[in-house]
Write a protein that holds these residues in place. Structure first.
Motif, PDB file in Angstrom:
ATOM      1  N   LEU A   1      55.005   7.741  20.956  1.00 33.26           N
ATOM      2  CA  LEU A   1      53.734   7.914  21.686  1.00 33.26           C
ATOM      3  C   LEU A   1      52.826   6.609  21.796  1.00 33.26           C
ATOM      4  CD1 LEU A   1      52.523  11.432  20.517  1.00 33.26           C
ATOM      5  CD2 LEU A   1      53.379  11.057  22.600  1.00 33.26           C
ATOM      6  N   ARG A   2      52.209   6.645  22.900  1.00 32.07           N
ATOM      7  CA  ARG A   2      51.089   5.355  23.044  1.00 32.07           C
ATOM      8  C   ARG A   2      49.729   5.974  23.327  1.00 32.07           C
ATOM      9  NH1 ARG A   2      50.619   0.396  27.128  1.00 32.07           N
ATOM     10  NH2 ARG A   2      49.998   2.050  28.685  1.00 32.07           N
ATOM     11  N   LEU A   3      48.999   5.687  22.448  1.00 32.62           N
ATOM     12  CA  LEU A   3      47.657   6.074  22.720  1.00 32.62           C
ATOM     13  C   LEU A   3      46.657   5.154  23.419  1.00 32.62           C
ATOM     14  CD1 LEU A   3      46.710   7.597  19.075  1.00 32.62           C
ATOM     15  CD2 LEU A   3      47.929   8.952  21.049  1.00 32.62           C
ATOM     16  N   SER A   4      45.909   5.564  24.135  1.00 35.32           N
ATOM     17  CA  SER A   4      44.810   4.416  24.731  1.00 35.32           C
ATOM     18  C   SER A   4      43.371   4.830  24.414  1.00 35.32           C
ATOM     19  CB  SER A   4      45.056   4.662  26.379  1.00 35.32           C
ATOM     20  OG  SER A   4      46.552   4.362  26.551  1.00 35.32           O
ATOM     21  N   CYS A   5      42.783   3.868  24.329  1.00 34.44           N
ATOM     22  CA  CYS A   5      41.155   4.108  24.265  1.00 34.44           C
ATOM     23  C   CYS A   5      40.545   2.989  25.157  1.00 34.44           C
ATOM     24  CB  CYS A   5      40.927   3.607  23.007  1.00 34.44           C
ATOM     25  SG  CYS A   5      39.005   3.817  22.399  1.00 34.44           S
TER      26      CYS A   5
END
Length: 122
Positions: A16-20
């Motif tokens: 998964l890739r999380l973004s902020c």
């Protein structure tokens, strides 16, 4: 000021890739924390906005990668080889303290995103 996204349900071994995304860049250090039910909120990874300095907790080294896009005011957490133990709510946070490139204590961070759930099934 911080908007986290990218969580979801994935099988063990998946990614998964999380973004902020930050509305503006006022922090010197950006961190990703995670908190499982009944557990403390622990630092997973951190990065300094203006320098390519990163920190990883031992339990994610070699599997997770933190990166940033200065132009987009966005920090990412690429999570590979996910394990059921990685299941938690993940939070991004920003620190205005400029003395170091990471802080493990949550009280050193001034801004917090709303959290995004990551669930890894076995």
């Amino acid at each position: 000021q911080l908007q986290a996204s990218g969580g979801g349900l994935v099988q063990a071994g998946g990614s998964l890739r999380l973004s902020c995304e930050a509305s503006e860049r006022t922090a010197y250090v950006m961190g990703w924390f995670r908190q499982a039910p009944g557990e403390e909120r622990d630092l997973v990874a951190a990065i300094r906005w203006t320098r390519d300095l990163t920190y990883y907790a031992d339990f994610v080294k070699g599997r997770f990668t933190i990166s940033k896009d200065n132009a987009k005011y966005t920090v990412y957490l690429q999570m590979n080889s996910l394990k059921p133990d990685d299941t938690a709510v993940y939070y991004c946070a920003g620190s205005q303290r400029s003395g170091d490139y990471y802080y493990t204590s949550r009280d050193r961070y001034d801004y917090w995103g709303q959290g995004t759930q990551v669930t890894v099934s076995s």
